[in-house]
Design a protein around this motif. Structure first.
Motif, PDB file in Angstrom:
ATOM      1  N   HIS A 149      -9.424  10.083   5.176  1.00 53.78           N
ATOM      2  CA  HIS A 149      -8.450  11.145   4.951  1.00 53.78           C
ATOM      3  C   HIS A 149      -7.210  10.541   4.302  1.00 53.78           C
ATOM      4  N   LEU A 150      -6.603  11.312   3.396  1.00 46.70           N
ATOM      5  CA  LEU A 150      -5.394  10.859   2.708  1.00 46.70           C
ATOM      6  C   LEU A 150      -4.341  11.951   2.835  1.00 46.70           C
ATOM      7  N   SER A 151      -3.153  11.571   3.273  1.00 46.76           N
ATOM      8  CA  SER A 151      -2.067  12.536   3.400  1.00 46.76           C
ATOM      9  C   SER A 151      -0.779  11.930   2.873  1.00 46.76           C
ATOM     10  N   ARG A 152       0.145  12.804   2.497  1.00 50.63           N
ATOM     11  CA  ARG A 152       1.433  12.357   1.962  1.00 50.63           C
ATOM     12  C   ARG A 152       2.435  12.308   3.100  1.00 50.63           C
ATOM     13  N   ILE A 177     -10.234   5.661  -6.111  1.00 52.92           N
ATOM     14  CA  ILE A 177     -10.495   6.029  -7.502  1.00 52.92           C
ATOM     15  C   ILE A 177     -10.232   7.521  -7.668  1.00 52.92           C
ATOM     16  N   ASP A 178      -9.394   7.892  -8.646  1.00 51.49           N
ATOM     17  CA  ASP A 178      -9.108   9.312  -8.856  1.00 51.49           C
ATOM     18  C   ASP A 178     -10.117   9.933  -9.811  1.00 51.49           C
ATOM     19  N   GLN A 179      -9.951  11.236 -10.074  1.00 56.73           N
ATOM     20  CA  GLN A 179     -10.903  11.978 -10.886  1.00 56.73           C
ATOM     21  C   GLN A 179     -10.933  11.512 -12.330  1.00 56.73           C
ATOM     22  N   ALA A 180      -9.851  10.878 -12.796  1.00 59.20           N
ATOM     23  CA  ALA A 180      -9.799  10.359 -14.166  1.00 59.20           C
ATOM     24  C   ALA A 180     -10.382   8.962 -14.281  1.00 59.20           C
ATOM     25  N   PRO A 215     -10.023  15.464  -5.032  1.00 60.85           N
ATOM     26  CA  PRO A 215     -10.098  14.377  -4.048  1.00 60.85           C
ATOM     27  C   PRO A 215     -10.408  13.039  -4.693  1.00 60.85           C
ATOM     28  N   LEU A 216      -9.983  11.993  -4.041  1.00 64.34           N
ATOM     29  CA  LEU A 216     -10.252  10.632  -4.493  1.00 64.34           C
ATOM     30  C   LEU A 216     -11.552  10.134  -3.881  1.00 64.34           C
ATOM     31  N   LYS A 217     -12.068   9.071  -4.471  1.00 65.16           N
ATOM     32  CA  LYS A 217     -13.219   8.361  -3.935  1.00 65.16           C
ATOM     33  C   LYS A 217     -12.747   7.002  -3.436  1.00 65.16           C
ATOM     34  N   VAL A 218     -13.380   6.522  -2.377  1.00 64.28           N
ATOM     35  CA  VAL A 218     -13.052   5.205  -1.857  1.00 64.28           C
ATOM     36  C   VAL A 218     -14.249   4.291  -2.008  1.00 64.28           C
ATOM     37  N   ARG A 219     -13.971   3.057  -2.409  1.00 66.04           N
ATOM     38  CA  ARG A 219     -14.949   1.971  -2.362  1.00 66.04           C
ATOM     39  C   ARG A 219     -14.392   0.915  -1.422  1.00 66.04           C
ATOM     40  N   ALA A 220     -15.262   0.399  -0.564  1.00 63.33           N
ATOM     41  CA  ALA A 220     -14.809  -0.592   0.414  1.00 63.33           C
ATOM     42  C   ALA A 220     -15.991  -1.415   0.894  1.00 63.33           C
ATOM     43  N   ALA A 221     -15.686  -2.512   1.553  1.00 62.33           N
ATOM     44  CA  ALA A 221     -16.695  -3.296   2.264  1.00 62.33           C
ATOM     45  C   ALA A 221     -16.554  -2.971   3.745  1.00 62.33           C
ATOM     46  N   ASN A 223     -18.006  -3.780   7.354  1.00 62.28           N
ATOM     47  CA  ASN A 223     -18.792  -4.833   8.022  1.00 62.28           C
ATOM     48  C   ASN A 223     -19.546  -5.668   6.999  1.00 62.28           C
ATOM     49  N   SER A 224     -18.843  -6.001   5.904  1.00 63.50           N
ATOM     50  CA  SER A 224     -19.322  -6.865   4.808  1.00 63.50           C
ATOM     51  C   SER A 224     -20.346  -6.191   3.889  1.00 63.50           C
ATOM     52  N   LEU A 225     -20.625  -4.903   4.085  1.00 61.12           N
ATOM     53  CA  LEU A 225     -21.569  -4.177   3.234  1.00 61.12           C
ATOM     54  C   LEU A 225     -20.814  -3.191   2.353  1.00 61.12           C
ATOM     55  N   PRO A 226     -21.199  -3.053   1.067  1.00 61.57           N
ATOM     56  CA  PRO A 226     -20.492  -2.113   0.188  1.00 61.57           C
ATOM     57  C   PRO A 226     -20.728  -0.675   0.606  1.00 61.57           C
ATOM     58  N   ALA A 227     -19.680   0.153   0.453  1.00 65.83           N
ATOM     59  CA  ALA A 227     -19.784   1.551   0.832  1.00 65.83           C
ATOM     60  C   ALA A 227     -18.892   2.381  -0.096  1.00 65.83           C
ATOM     61  N   GLU A 228     -19.278   3.638  -0.303  1.00 68.97           N
ATOM     62  CA  GLU A 228     -18.492   4.607  -1.062  1.00 68.97           C
ATOM     63  C   GLU A 228     -18.443   5.911  -0.290  1.00 68.97           C
ATOM     64  N   ALA A 229     -17.334   6.637  -0.429  1.00 59.90           N
ATOM     65  CA  ALA A 229     -17.211   7.924   0.238  1.00 59.90           C
ATOM     66  C   ALA A 229     -16.123   8.735  -0.456  1.00 59.90           C
ATOM     67  N   THR A 230     -16.114  10.031  -0.186  1.00 64.59           N
ATOM     68  CA  THR A 230     -15.039  10.905  -0.655  1.00 64.59           C
ATOM     69  C   THR A 230     -13.895  10.888   0.348  1.00 64.59           C
ATOM     70  N   VAL A 231     -12.679  10.866  -0.172  1.00 63.73           N
ATOM     71  CA  VAL A 231     -11.501  10.880   0.671  1.00 63.73           C
ATOM     72  C   VAL A 231     -10.984  12.311   0.761  1.00 63.73           C
ATOM     73  N   ASN A 232     -10.914  12.844   1.945  1.00 62.46           N
ATOM     74  CA  ASN A 232     -10.454  14.215   2.150  1.00 62.46           C
ATOM     75  C   ASN A 232      -8.931  14.263   2.136  1.00 62.46           C
ATOM     76  N   GLY A 233      -8.376  15.232   1.420  1.00 62.42           N
ATOM     77  CA  GLY A 233      -6.950  15.420   1.384  1.00 62.42           C
ATOM     78  C   GLY A 233      -6.461  16.293   2.510  1.00 62.42           C
ATOM     79  N   GLU A 234      -5.171  16.160   2.845  1.00 62.81           N
ATOM     80  CA  GLU A 234      -4.612  16.980   3.919  1.00 62.81           C
ATOM     81  C   GLU A 234      -3.277  17.539   3.476  1.00 62.81           C
TER      82      GLU A 234
END
Length: 234
Positions: A149-152, A177-180, A215-221, A223-234
């Motif tokens: 989740h991402l909030s201002r 990562i943003d939509q652009a 919404p933005l996308k997140v890339r992260a490691a 537990n040392s494994l690559p992962a991607e997900a959508t970040v929900n806005g609030e």
């Protein structure tokens, strides 16, 4: 607290001896283990004096919390390590009731001044190390289940990570990562942990209009494994 082993500058002479070496820097205890160990090594030419304490590690209101505990105890708690010597510190569980989720602890290891050492002038530095310890339940707990989740906030953006799973998530190498297609690096190394069944948040630097186009996308490691997900806005 975030991390594998880390150190804070507190108050050792500027020309101090080599500092403590710790192995391992993270401990996993199986459900059927009553004890494990951490090795402290003094690579220097003088003795090191060390205090070892154990805290229950939890998270509340998006932050880490540490509470003194006797569920896991360190032996010995006060140590003198001779030059070029090793010392094994045993971590002993005093309760054996099984848990349905992973339990987290932090072992704080403080370098102490020499007993009866004369006061020194100038800045001194003492090192504190924090070693995460996880006690596993007897049943298979699977993988962490994360929501992003991402909030201002009033001063910055806040990235909040909820973990509905029964296993911790070690979060590192985070990019948004943003939509652009613009990429914003949050952290190249370890960001921190979202413990089992808990939520953790961090301030992040983003343009004010980062979420204008969706919404933005997140890339992260995780537990040392690559992962991607959508970040929900609030």
């Amino acid at each position: 607290m975030t991390a594998a082993a880390f150190a804070w500058c507190l108050t050792a002479p500027l020309a101090q001896a080599a500092t403590l070496q710790i192995s391992p820097v993270m401990v996993d205890m199986p459900a059927d283990a009553n004890a494990t160990g951490i090795t402290l090594k003094n690579p220097g030419e003088k003795p090191l004096f060390v205090q070892v304490r154990v805290f229950r590690w939890d998270q509340a209101n998006g932050e880490d919390t540490l509470t003194p505990t006797q569920d896991l105890v360190a032996s010995p708690p006060l140590i003198q390590i001779a030059a070029h010597a090793d010392q094994l510190v045993r971590l002993v569980r005093t309760i054996t009731q099984p848990s349905t989720a992973e339990q987290g602890y932090r072992v704080l290891i403080d370098e102490l001044p020499e007993p009866d050492a004369a006061p020194t002038s100038g800045v001194t530095i003492r090192l504190r190390y924090s070693v995460p310890v996880f006690v596993e339940p007897p049943a298979d707990i699977g993988l962490p289940k994360l929501s992003w989740h991402l909030s201002r906030g009033p001063q910055s953006w806040l990235l909040r990570v909820g973990n509905a799973g029964k296993k911790r998530a070690q979060i590192a190498a985070v990019e948004l990562i943003d939509q652009a297609g613009n990429t914003y690096v949050v952290n190249k190394g370890l960001l921190g942990y979202a413990l089992a069944g808990r939520e953790r948040q961090w301030p992040v630097t983003l343009p004010d209009n980062a979420t204008r186009n969706g919404p933005l996308k997140v890339r992260a490691a995780i537990n040392s494994l690559p992962a991607e997900a959508t970040v929900n806005g609030e």
